[in-house]
Design a protein around this motif. Structure first.
Motif, PDB file in Angstrom:
ATOM      1  N   LYS A 155      -5.647  11.628  54.762  1.00 32.10           N
ATOM      2  CA  LYS A 155      -6.308  10.563  55.527  1.00 32.10           C
ATOM      3  C   LYS A 155      -6.190   9.189  54.849  1.00 32.10           C
ATOM      4  O   LYS A 155      -6.892   8.248  55.210  1.00 32.10           O
ATOM      5  CB  LYS A 155      -7.778  10.910  55.756  1.00 32.10           C
ATOM      6  N   LEU A 156      -5.262   9.047  53.909  1.00 35.48           N
ATOM      7  CA  LEU A 156      -5.082   7.818  53.136  1.00 35.48           C
ATOM      8  C   LEU A 156      -4.922   6.579  54.019  1.00 35.48           C
ATOM      9  O   LEU A 156      -4.214   6.601  55.020  1.00 35.48           O
ATOM     10  CB  LEU A 156      -3.834   7.948  52.253  1.00 35.48           C
ATOM     11  N   LEU A 157      -5.572   5.502  53.585  1.00 30.37           N
ATOM     12  CA  LEU A 157      -5.356   4.177  54.167  1.00 30.37           C
ATOM     13  C   LEU A 157      -5.220   3.194  53.018  1.00 30.37           C
ATOM     14  O   LEU A 157      -6.115   3.096  52.170  1.00 30.37           O
ATOM     15  CB  LEU A 157      -6.515   3.750  55.074  1.00 30.37           C
ATOM     16  N   ILE A 158      -4.097   2.490  52.985  1.00 28.15           N
ATOM     17  CA  ILE A 158      -3.869   1.423  52.009  1.00 28.15           C
ATOM     18  C   ILE A 158      -3.883   0.107  52.782  1.00 28.15           C
ATOM     19  O   ILE A 158      -3.210  -0.024  53.810  1.00 28.15           O
ATOM     20  CB  ILE A 158      -2.520   1.604  51.278  1.00 28.15           C
ATOM     21  N   VAL A 159      -4.648  -0.859  52.280  1.00 24.69           N
ATOM     22  CA  VAL A 159      -4.740  -2.179  52.903  1.00 24.69           C
ATOM     23  C   VAL A 159      -4.298  -3.210  51.873  1.00 24.69           C
ATOM     24  O   VAL A 159      -4.830  -3.246  50.767  1.00 24.69           O
ATOM     25  CB  VAL A 159      -6.182  -2.489  53.375  1.00 24.69           C
ATOM     26  N   LYS A 160      -3.316  -4.027  52.254  1.00 23.97           N
ATOM     27  CA  LYS A 160      -2.814  -5.070  51.363  1.00 23.97           C
ATOM     28  C   LYS A 160      -3.039  -6.432  52.019  1.00 23.97           C
ATOM     29  O   LYS A 160      -2.777  -6.588  53.210  1.00 23.97           O
ATOM     30  CB  LYS A 160      -1.321  -4.866  51.100  1.00 23.97           C
ATOM     31  N   VAL A 161      -3.524  -7.384  51.225  1.00 25.32           N
ATOM     32  CA  VAL A 161      -3.742  -8.740  51.711  1.00 25.32           C
ATOM     33  C   VAL A 161      -2.886  -9.674  50.863  1.00 25.32           C
ATOM     34  O   VAL A 161      -3.039  -9.713  49.638  1.00 25.32           O
ATOM     35  CB  VAL A 161      -5.232  -9.154  51.613  1.00 25.32           C
ATOM     36  N   LYS A 165      -1.446 -15.452  51.813  1.00 23.61           N
ATOM     37  CA  LYS A 165      -1.780 -16.218  53.017  1.00 23.61           C
ATOM     38  C   LYS A 165      -2.899 -15.563  53.822  1.00 23.61           C
ATOM     39  O   LYS A 165      -3.267 -16.038  54.883  1.00 23.61           O
ATOM     40  CB  LYS A 165      -0.544 -16.385  53.901  1.00 23.61           C
ATOM     41  N   GLY A 166      -3.425 -14.440  53.317  1.00 19.43           N
ATOM     42  CA  GLY A 166      -4.488 -13.730  54.009  1.00 19.43           C
ATOM     43  C   GLY A 166      -3.996 -12.770  55.075  1.00 19.43           C
ATOM     44  O   GLY A 166      -4.790 -12.223  55.833  1.00 19.43           O
ATOM     45  N   ILE A 167      -2.710 -12.542  55.126  1.00 22.66           N
ATOM     46  CA  ILE A 167      -2.139 -11.620  56.106  1.00 22.66           C
ATOM     47  C   ILE A 167      -2.325 -10.191  55.612  1.00 22.66           C
ATOM     48  O   ILE A 167      -2.034  -9.874  54.463  1.00 22.66           O
ATOM     49  CB  ILE A 167      -0.655 -11.929  56.359  1.00 22.66           C
ATOM     50  N   VAL A 168      -2.825  -9.347  56.502  1.00 22.35           N
ATOM     51  CA  VAL A 168      -3.143  -7.959  56.170  1.00 22.35           C
ATOM     52  C   VAL A 168      -2.022  -7.039  56.634  1.00 22.35           C
ATOM     53  O   VAL A 168      -1.503  -7.177  57.739  1.00 22.35           O
ATOM     54  CB  VAL A 168      -4.478  -7.538  56.835  1.00 22.35           C
ATOM     55  N   ASP A 169      -1.668  -6.107  55.766  1.00 21.77           N
ATOM     56  CA  ASP A 169      -0.692  -5.071  56.074  1.00 21.77           C
ATOM     57  C   ASP A 169      -1.319  -3.742  55.668  1.00 21.77           C
ATOM     58  O   ASP A 169      -2.040  -3.677  54.673  1.00 21.77           O
ATOM     59  CB  ASP A 169       0.599  -5.316  55.297  1.00 21.77           C
ATOM     60  N   THR A 170      -1.059  -2.711  56.425  1.00 20.06           N
ATOM     61  CA  THR A 170      -1.621  -1.398  56.109  1.00 20.06           C
ATOM     62  C   THR A 170      -0.494  -0.377  55.942  1.00 20.06           C
ATOM     63  O   THR A 170       0.626  -0.577  56.410  1.00 20.06           O
ATOM     64  CB  THR A 170      -2.585  -0.899  57.197  1.00 20.06           C
ATOM     65  N   MET A 171      -0.843   0.707  55.271  1.00 18.68           N
ATOM     66  CA  MET A 171       0.104   1.788  55.042  1.00 18.68           C
ATOM     67  C   MET A 171      -0.679   3.102  55.053  1.00 18.68           C
ATOM     68  O   MET A 171      -1.798   3.150  54.545  1.00 18.68           O
ATOM     69  CB  MET A 171       0.782   1.580  53.679  1.00 18.68           C
ATOM     70  N   ASN A 172      -0.094   4.122  55.647  1.00 17.84           N
ATOM     71  CA  ASN A 172      -0.711   5.445  55.615  1.00 17.84           C
ATOM     72  C   ASN A 172       0.067   6.333  54.642  1.00 17.84           C
ATOM     73  O   ASN A 172       1.035   5.888  54.019  1.00 17.84           O
ATOM     74  CB  ASN A 172      -0.785   6.052  57.027  1.00 17.84           C
ATOM     75  N   LYS A 173      -0.341   7.568  54.519  1.00 16.25           N
ATOM     76  CA  LYS A 173       0.305   8.459  53.547  1.00 16.25           C
ATOM     77  C   LYS A 173       1.766   8.702  53.892  1.00 16.25           C
ATOM     78  O   LYS A 173       2.626   8.706  53.007  1.00 16.25           O
ATOM     79  CB  LYS A 173      -0.445   9.789  53.445  1.00 16.25           C
TER      80      LYS A 173
END
Length: 124
Positions: free
Chosen positions: A32-38, A41-49
């Motif tokens: 159920k991994l969730l990775i959140v990167k900011v 510039k404040g732009i959010v990117d996400t990644m799952n397992k």
């Protein structure tokens, strides 16, 4: 699990992830991994397992040089079946130094500690 053990678990994870150890990374991260990167510039990117494992596998297949394991540990706490570690990591991507604050959330699931959430924010 105490704070020192949680830091050691995180240190081991960083070593194996930066050396593209597919099996170890697969076991360390929860389904159920969730990775959140900011970014800066404040732009959010996400990644799952699934996406993380594809990244690790690709780098292993390409025989990519291991990434830096340089880490500064700021805070760690374990409470029951949950734990959190706050760190700064320095990584070089595309020839550019990236310093980021990471928060790694661990949970005891299926008989072992696994990372369920991770956030990364650019540190200037």
């Amino acid at each position: 699990m105490n704070s020192e053990q949680l830091i050691e678990l995180t240190r081991q994870l960083i070593y194996h992830a930066t050396h593209f150890d597919v099996e170890c990374v697969d076991k360390a991260y929860a389904d159920k991994l969730l990775i959140v990167k900011v970014d800066e510039k404040g732009i959010v990117d996400t990644m799952n397992k699934e996406q993380l494992m594809a990244f690790i596998q690709e780098n292993k297949d390409l025989n990519t040089e291991p990434l830096s394991t340089q880490t500064e540990y700021h805070y760690a706490v374990a409470d029951g079946n949950m734990g959190m570690v706050v760190i700064t990591r320095e990584l070089v991507f595309d020839g550019k130094l990236n310093r980021k604050y990471f928060t790694v959330i661990w949970e005891y699931l299926s008989g072992r500690w696994q990372v369920v959430k991770e956030s990364a924010v650019v540190r200037n």
